[in-house]
Write a protein that holds these residues in place. Structure first.
Motif, PDB file in Angstrom:
ATOM      1  N   TYR A 242      76.262  11.836 -57.061  1.00 18.22           N
ATOM      2  CA  TYR A 242      75.558  10.552 -57.014  1.00 18.22           C
ATOM      3  C   TYR A 242      74.204  10.667 -57.698  1.00 18.22           C
ATOM      4  O   TYR A 242      73.804   9.789 -58.464  1.00 18.22           O
ATOM      5  N   ALA A 243      73.483  11.771 -57.430  1.00 16.00           N
ATOM      6  CA  ALA A 243      72.162  11.955 -58.025  1.00 16.00           C
ATOM      7  C   ALA A 243      72.259  11.999 -59.543  1.00 16.00           C
ATOM      8  O   ALA A 243      71.398  11.463 -60.249  1.00 16.00           O
ATOM      9  N   ASN A 244      73.317  12.630 -60.057  1.00 19.25           N
ATOM     10  CA  ASN A 244      73.474  12.730 -61.498  1.00 19.25           C
ATOM     11  C   ASN A 244      73.840  11.392 -62.122  1.00 19.25           C
ATOM     12  O   ASN A 244      73.499  11.124 -63.268  1.00 19.25           O
ATOM     13  N   ALA A 245      74.570  10.561 -61.377  1.00 22.77           N
ATOM     14  CA  ALA A 245      75.021   9.281 -61.910  1.00 22.77           C
ATOM     15  C   ALA A 245      73.944   8.204 -61.821  1.00 22.77           C
ATOM     16  O   ALA A 245      73.965   7.239 -62.570  1.00 22.77           O
ATOM     17  N   PHE A 246      73.001   8.344 -60.921  1.00 27.38           N
ATOM     18  CA  PHE A 246      71.989   7.323 -60.678  1.00 27.38           C
ATOM     19  C   PHE A 246      70.992   7.288 -61.831  1.00 27.38           C
ATOM     20  O   PHE A 246      70.605   8.312 -62.374  1.00 27.38           O
ATOM     21  N   GLY A 247      70.534   6.099 -62.196  1.00 37.30           N
ATOM     22  CA  GLY A 247      69.547   5.963 -63.262  1.00 37.30           C
ATOM     23  C   GLY A 247      70.225   5.772 -64.603  1.00 37.30           C
ATOM     24  O   GLY A 247      70.512   4.657 -65.015  1.00 37.30           O
ATOM     25  N   GLY A 248      70.501   6.858 -65.275  1.00 35.99           N
ATOM     26  CA  GLY A 248      71.230   6.782 -66.539  1.00 35.99           C
ATOM     27  C   GLY A 248      70.356   6.413 -67.722  1.00 35.99           C
ATOM     28  O   GLY A 248      69.140   6.253 -67.620  1.00 35.99           O
ATOM     29  N   PRO A 249      70.978   6.263 -68.879  1.00 37.82           N
ATOM     30  CA  PRO A 249      70.224   5.981 -70.113  1.00 37.82           C
ATOM     31  C   PRO A 249      69.666   4.564 -70.153  1.00 37.82           C
ATOM     32  O   PRO A 249      70.248   3.642 -69.588  1.00 37.82           O
ATOM     33  N   PHE A 250      68.528   4.409 -70.814  1.00 39.51           N
ATOM     34  CA  PHE A 250      67.938   3.088 -71.023  1.00 39.51           C
ATOM     35  C   PHE A 250      67.037   3.146 -72.251  1.00 39.51           C
ATOM     36  O   PHE A 250      66.613   4.217 -72.689  1.00 39.51           O
ATOM     37  N   THR A 251      66.748   1.985 -72.801  1.00 36.68           N
ATOM     38  CA  THR A 251      65.834   1.860 -73.939  1.00 36.68           C
ATOM     39  C   THR A 251      64.954   0.649 -73.706  1.00 36.68           C
ATOM     40  O   THR A 251      65.446  -0.493 -73.689  1.00 36.68           O
ATOM     41  N   LEU A 252      63.658   0.889 -73.505  1.00 37.55           N
ATOM     42  CA  LEU A 252      62.715  -0.201 -73.228  1.00 37.55           C
ATOM     43  C   LEU A 252      61.483  -0.069 -74.119  1.00 37.55           C
ATOM     44  O   LEU A 252      61.360   0.889 -74.899  1.00 37.55           O
ATOM     45  N   THR A 253      60.580  -1.021 -73.988  1.00 35.71           N
ATOM     46  CA  THR A 253      59.400  -1.072 -74.851  1.00 35.71           C
ATOM     47  C   THR A 253      58.128  -0.948 -74.034  1.00 35.71           C
ATOM     48  O   THR A 253      57.961  -1.619 -73.008  1.00 35.71           O
ATOM     49  N   ALA A 254      57.211  -0.096 -74.475  1.00 34.72           N
ATOM     50  CA  ALA A 254      55.920   0.111 -73.837  1.00 34.72           C
ATOM     51  C   ALA A 254      54.911  -0.912 -74.359  1.00 34.72           C
ATOM     52  O   ALA A 254      55.153  -1.591 -75.369  1.00 34.72           O
ATOM     53  N   PRO A 255      53.753  -1.050 -73.698  1.00 34.24           N
ATOM     54  CA  PRO A 255      52.755  -2.031 -74.134  1.00 34.24           C
ATOM     55  C   PRO A 255      52.283  -1.857 -75.575  1.00 34.24           C
ATOM     56  O   PRO A 255      51.915  -2.835 -76.231  1.00 34.24           O
TER      57      PRO A 255
END
Length: 214
Positions: free
Chosen positions: A54-67
């Motif tokens: 579960y710990a390994n599956a939680f979160g995962g990849p993402f791509t966001l923008t900083a200020p």
């Protein structure tokens, strides 16, 4: 006519009759169910520890923008533990309260307070532009990584963290946002460590942070 003795009565086999055959079937079902659970818990990554999977599956990849307009991914944050919270800049209560609390907890940790990052993800891309988000997180007097993105990219990270958010229409055409209020703690390897809840004491939250940065 000569009377004959009636045939002996044999009750039907029901769940409460105590029939040996019913008990046998129950045992078979329980054993089969147990084997099925064992297969599920050991599937996927091959780990025998469901909590680890579960710990390994939680979160995962993402791509966001900083200020500043730069791109931030889960790889950008790797190498240092972080506490991540989802909200929006116009939030009247839980968002500023939670971020101010994290700033306070970081200060209480002394030199260890900078051993983890604080990340704030806005779930209101229609209003919270990157520059606006930067101005907002700067109000709390401690380094906070503000992130936002398109609807699709926010849906991706919300799904990975199991975060709920939804617009709530207000009079005059405006809106507020209902959202998950938990703060998620992630290790330097990007694994889920726990949460900080709004209702728990600072002492409990500090202990969780100490374990996170060890």
């Amino acid at each position: 006519m000569q009377a004959t003795d009636p045939e002996p009565f044999e009750p039907a086999e029901t769940a409460d009759s105590g029939s040996p055959r019913w008990i046998l079937w129950l045992v078979v079902l329980l054993v089969a169910g147990g084997l099925g659970l064992a297969v599920v818990s050991r599937g996927g990554s091959g780990s025998s520890d469901p909590a680890s999977s579960y710990a390994n599956a939680f979160g995962g990849p993402f791509t966001l923008t900083a200020p500043d307009g730069s791109t931030v991914t889960e790889k950008t944050l790797a190498g240092k533990p972080y506490a991540i919270f989802f909200g929006f800049t116009r939030c009247p209560d839980v968002c500023p309260t939670s971020l101010a609390r994290m700033a306070r907890l970081r200060k209480q940790l002394g030199p260890d307070g900078m051993k983890f990052n604080i990340v704030f993800v806005s779930v209101d891309p229609g209003h919270d532009k990157p520059a606006d988000l930067g101005n907002y997180v700067a109000l709390f007097g401690t380094p906070i990584i503000g992130l936002t993105g398109t609807d699709a990219r926010l849906e991706q990270i919300k799904k990975g963290y199991g975060v709920y958010s939804a617009k709530v229409p207000q009079p005059g055409g405006d809106y507020t946002i209902d959202h998950t209020a938990a703060i998620y703690l992630m290790t330097a390897n990007g694994e889920f460590s726990g949460t900080i809840d709004t209702q728990e004491s600072d002492a409990t939250a500090l202990e969780k942070l100490r374990r996170l940065i060890v």
